[in-house]
Scaffold this motif. Structure first.
Motif, PDB file in Angstrom:
ATOM      1  N   LEU A  93       1.452  -1.150   0.131  1.00 10.83           N
ATOM      2  CA  LEU A  93      -0.100  -0.352   0.151  1.00 10.83           C
ATOM      3  C   LEU A  93       0.771   1.216  -0.065  1.00 10.83           C
ATOM      4  O   LEU A  93       0.781   2.135  -0.738  1.00 10.83           O
ATOM      5  N   PHE A  94       1.702   1.309   0.811  1.00 10.80           N
ATOM      6  CA  PHE A  94       2.864   2.205   0.882  1.00 10.80           C
ATOM      7  C   PHE A  94       3.471   2.462  -0.757  1.00 10.80           C
ATOM      8  O   PHE A  94       3.548   4.311  -1.415  1.00 10.80           O
ATOM      9  N   ARG A  95       3.316   1.930  -1.618  1.00  6.93           N
ATOM     10  CA  ARG A  95       4.357   2.158  -2.265  1.00  6.93           C
ATOM     11  C   ARG A  95       3.799   2.591  -3.061  1.00  6.93           C
ATOM     12  O   ARG A  95       3.477   2.296  -4.971  1.00  6.93           O
ATOM     13  N   GLU A  96       2.790   1.694  -3.684  1.00 11.16           N
ATOM     14  CA  GLU A  96       0.973   2.332  -4.242  1.00 11.16           C
ATOM     15  C   GLU A  96       1.201   3.809  -4.254  1.00 11.16           C
ATOM     16  O   GLU A  96       1.325   4.533  -5.243  1.00 11.16           O
ATOM     17  N   GLN A 100       7.157   3.932  -2.214  1.00  8.21           N
ATOM     18  CA  GLN A 100       8.669   3.516  -1.412  1.00  8.21           C
ATOM     19  C   GLN A 100       7.902   2.435  -0.604  1.00  8.21           C
ATOM     20  O   GLN A 100       7.168   2.599  -0.691  1.00  8.21           O
ATOM     21  N   SER A 101       8.787   1.735   0.236  1.00  8.50           N
ATOM     22  CA  SER A 101       8.648   1.080   0.649  1.00  8.50           C
ATOM     23  C   SER A 101       7.842   1.453   2.163  1.00  8.50           C
ATOM     24  O   SER A 101       8.171   2.552   2.801  1.00  8.50           O
ATOM     25  N   LEU A 102       7.093   0.393   2.936  1.00  5.78           N
ATOM     26  CA  LEU A 102       6.806   1.264   4.589  1.00  5.78           C
ATOM     27  C   LEU A 102       8.701   0.736   5.222  1.00  5.78           C
ATOM     28  O   LEU A 102       8.289   1.819   6.241  1.00  5.78           O
ATOM     29  N   LYS A 103       9.510   0.511   4.953  1.00  8.71           N
ATOM     30  CA  LYS A 103      10.697   0.063   5.729  1.00  8.71           C
ATOM     31  C   LYS A 103      11.012   1.882   5.812  1.00  8.71           C
ATOM     32  O   LYS A 103      11.717   2.916   6.360  1.00  8.71           O
ATOM     33  N   ASN A 104      11.573   1.743   3.952  1.00  3.70           N
ATOM     34  CA  ASN A 104      12.176   3.517   3.602  1.00  3.70           C
ATOM     35  C   ASN A 104      11.210   4.557   4.354  1.00  3.70           C
ATOM     36  O   ASN A 104      11.540   5.229   4.121  1.00  3.70           O
ATOM     37  N   TYR A 105      10.067   4.656   4.393  1.00  4.75           N
ATOM     38  CA  TYR A 105       8.978   5.466   5.004  1.00  4.75           C
ATOM     39  C   TYR A 105       9.206   5.906   6.321  1.00  4.75           C
ATOM     40  O   TYR A 105       9.618   7.097   6.664  1.00  4.75           O
ATOM     41  N   LEU A 106       9.406   5.162   7.145  1.00  5.26           N
ATOM     42  CA  LEU A 106      10.379   5.060   8.362  1.00  5.26           C
ATOM     43  C   LEU A 106      11.090   5.752   8.533  1.00  5.26           C
ATOM     44  O   LEU A 106      11.519   6.316   8.607  1.00  5.26           O
TER      45      LEU A 106
END
Length: 305
Positions: free
Chosen positions: A226-229, A233-239
């Motif tokens: 969902l974060f990539r969409e 970026q991935s959830l890890k990168n977002y954090l």
């Protein structure tokens, strides 16, 4: 005798249920028939035709729901925040996911106004599942927990049952109104909002991706997709990006904070690991970033004088 429920619904016993005695009123708009809770359930349940509406409120994990009782048909995927309804006189099958079993409460109601109230909440013959914000789900779970607890202590009375039943239906109507006023929302937006709120409140702690997805009630893989969409970026990168942005704010503060203090305030126990990650994202070390920020501020101050 039922095991005592806790005020925190996540600490409830694995399985509780309670059937209420018939109320002493000759006619009621809403009658609370029974309620209960299953925690991390893998059971395959087959609901037989009954006289009341059976409402299931899922607050953690996921499972599948077959409204027409045929496991050969395509099931409805149910996740945390979903509510599914089994109307009177109908059969249904539902089962928790084997890798991420669901936890849910259920509520059985009947009465002269039960169907109309559920229609206001968004249900109809073609719509047996709804998704609500987790804040509403939490409030509904707490109301059911209160009913279970009072029944265990033999303190439940007809007026209390009625008030809790109306409160639960009122919360459901409130959630439907919120969704109707914000049709662009939906399930994915709700998950993303919850993840962002959790990160905003806990980034300074040592939280993992499993902590975030577990709090919301979906898998880490699903949340990351969902974060990539949404953000590319991935959830890890977002954090990590969230932490680095906050670190930049702290490094610009006056009087200056030590780098190890900044690292601790954004969730890093190891200052060397923090510095390495900061350089990866910002291309300079924390100390170099602070010095560059001072120069920029000095130049800006000179221009604005």
């Amino acid at each position: 005798m039922l095991a005592k429920s806790q005020n925190n619904y996540r600490s409830s016993p694995p399985e509780t249920h309670h059937y209420f005695e018939k109320a002493p009123f000759p006619s009621q708009d809403i009658i609370l028939y029974h309620c209960g809770e299953h925690e991390r359930s893998l059971n395959r349940n087959e609901a037989c035709p009954q006289e009341h509406f059976l409402i299931h409120i899922v607050y953690q994990g996921e499972g599948r729901f077959w409204p027409n009782t045929s496991v050969d048909s395509e099931p409805v995927l149910i996740k945390a925040g979903d509510i599914f309804l089994i109307p009177p006189g109908t059969k249904a099958i539902y089962q928790g996911d084997s890798s991420n079993p669901w936890s849910y409460c259920w509520l059985g109601i009947q009465g002269q106004m039960a169907e109309a109230a559920l229609e206001l909440a968004g249900f109809n013959s073609q719509q047996q599942t709804l998704h609500y914000p987790m804040t509403i789900i939490h409030s509904i779970i707490e109301a059911i927990q209160s009913l279970i607890l009072s029944s265990e202590e033999h303190s439940v009375n007809p007026l209390e049952k009625l008030s809790q039943a109306y409160r639960i239906l009122g919360l459901m109507c409130q959630a439907t109104k919120q969704v109707q006023e914000n049709p662009a929302g939906g399930r994915s937006k709700s998950y993303l909002d919850q993840a962002h709120a959790f990160i905003s409140n806990h980034y300074h702690r040592k939280i993992s991706l499993d902590d975030i997805s577990g709090e919301i009630g979906i898998t880490r893989k699903h949340l990351s997709s969902l974060f990539r969409e949404k953000y590319g970026q991935s959830l890890k990168n977002y954090l990590t990006t969230f932490r680095m942005r906050r670190a930049c704010e702290l490094l610009r503060q006056q009087p200056p904070l030590p780098v190890d203090t900044v690292a601790s305030l954004v969730g890093y126990e190891d200052v060397h690991g923090f510095s390495k990650m900061f350089r990866k994202y910002m291309t300079v070390s924390p100390s170099q970033y602070r010095e560059k920020s001072k120069c920029i501020e000095s130049i800006c101050s000179g221009i604005l004088k």
